[in-house]
Enzyme design. Structure first.
Site, short mmCIF file in Angstrom:
data_model
loop_
_atom_site.label_atom_id
_atom_site.label_comp_id
_atom_site.label_asym_id
_atom_site.label_seq_id
_atom_site.Cartn_x
_atom_site.Cartn_y
_atom_site.Cartn_z
N MET A 2 -35.02 29.96 -49.38
CA MET A 2 -34.24 31.10 -49.86
C MET A 2 -35.16 32.30 -50.09
O MET A 2 -34.79 33.25 -50.79
CB MET A 2 -33.50 30.72 -51.15
CG MET A 2 -32.46 29.62 -50.92
SD MET A 2 -31.10 29.64 -52.08
CE MET A 2 -31.94 29.44 -53.62
N HIS B 100 -43.73 26.66 -50.31
CA HIS B 100 -43.07 26.88 -49.02
C HIS B 100 -44.10 26.91 -47.88
O HIS B 100 -43.88 26.38 -46.80
CB HIS B 100 -42.34 28.23 -49.00
CG HIS B 100 -41.26 28.37 -50.04
ND1 HIS B 100 -41.37 29.24 -51.11
CD2 HIS B 100 -40.06 27.78 -50.16
CE1 HIS B 100 -40.28 29.17 -51.84
NE2 HIS B 100 -39.47 28.29 -51.29
O1 PAF Z 1 -34.51 24.70 -51.66
C1 PAF Z 1 -34.00 25.78 -51.24
O2 PAF Z 1 -34.66 26.81 -51.17
C2 PAF Z 1 -32.53 25.79 -50.85
O3 PAF Z 1 -31.78 24.99 -51.68
C3 PAF Z 1 -32.30 25.45 -49.37
C4 PAF Z 1 -32.74 24.02 -49.04
C5 PAF Z 1 -33.06 26.42 -48.49
C6 PAF Z 1 -30.81 25.56 -49.04
O4 PAF Z 1 -30.33 26.84 -49.31
#
Ligand code: PAF
Length: 286
Positions: free
Chosen positions: A33, A40
């Protein structure tokens, strides 16, 4: 570093995916997100190790936010995120508009029945239905060989593993360890909301979890006693606990005893002011 190509529509993704297949390349997908942090980026780097090409997605998914949650103020930094994606090895980033993912008349949702229950699923009704729906859409669109998610959202990871298996999506779901700040705080895009004082109090989450882990490794198997240990730093820091529970690591069934050879997981959610943070850790007894 090359700047990643930004895709905005499902058709652009399909063209990209077909071209990749023609060249016989393996694809790793990292759905996010945005407001990216080291957690990430570790997923993208691992994707690059496992596959030829890494695609990331940046989409603040309205379907997974409740009416009183932080959708409108969720932190965003698309320019900075694209630079970070490029540095971490993603060559493509899908950034659709909400109206592209959920056009007028949209009516199809995915519900994962068992592992969505309790914990965040109990406290945030509809949350995992929203997560499962968007992740299913992204996996169906990109058809990656591998998709990578952080263990920080541990219940979410189990939900995604279940849907990929049940819907036979033919993708390997990989969970990678939570990335922590030097002082133990789990990295989260929501940490940016914390005042300096709340940031210090937030350390009580990881402190409690690591105390439980050490006690379990020392032979404490009784869940009630472990939970009391985990709650102590939170109570001391006057943090409002949403839940702190020990569950089976795979099925997420509640446990009263941690058993040797059967993986268990402690999961916590707590409020620091208006900010809700989550964290979790594996528990093993000798
Ligand atoms: O973990 C996240 O950032 C969100 O829940 C995801 C997996 C991208 C789904 O919107």
């Amino acid at each position: 570093m090359t700047t990643p190509r930004v895709l905005k529509t499902p058709d652009e993704v399909r063209w990209f995916e077909r071209d990749l297949r023609r060249r016989g390349q393996r694809l790793a997908l990292v759905p996010t997100m945005g407001f990216l942090h080291e957690g990430h980026l570790s997923l993208m780097r691992e994707g690059r190790v496992r596959c030829d090409v890494v695609a990331a997605t940046i989409f603040v998914n309205p379907a997974q936010f409740g009416p009183n949650e932080d959708l409108s103020r969720y932190p965003r930094d698309q320019e900075g995120d694209l630079t970070k994606c490029g540095q971490a090895g993603a060559s493509v980033v899908y950034c659709p508009e909400p109206s592209t993912v959920y056009p007028p008349g949209y009516q199809t949702y995915v519900s994962v029945e068992q592992v969505s229950q309790g914990l965040c699923g109990g406290r945030r009704p509809g949350h995992f239905r929203g997560v499962a729906t968007v992740v299913t859409k992204l996996l169906s669109l990109f058809r990656p060989d591998v998709a990578l998610f952080g263990e920080k959202d541990y219940q979410q990871l189990q939900v995604i593993k279940a849907l990929a298996k049940d819907l036979e999506l033919g993708v390997e779901i990989v969970g990678l360890p939570t990335v922590r700040e030097a002082d133990g705080l789990a990295m989260s895009s929501r940490n940016v909301y914390l005042s300096a004082e709340d940031r210090a109090r937030a350390l009580s989450l990881s402190k409690g979890l690591f105390a439980m882990k050490a006690a379990a490794e020392g032979g404490e198997a009784n869940v009630a006693r472990l939970v009391a240990l985990g709650l102590a730093p939170l109570t001391q820091a006057k943090v409002k606990v949403d839940y702190l529970e020990v569950r089976d690591a795979d099925t997420l069934a509640p446990l009263t005893t941690v058993t040797s050879g059967r993986p268990a997981r402690v999961l916590v959610a707590a409020f620091l002011g208006a900010t809700r943070l989550i964290d979790n850790l594996a528990l093993t007894v000798p």
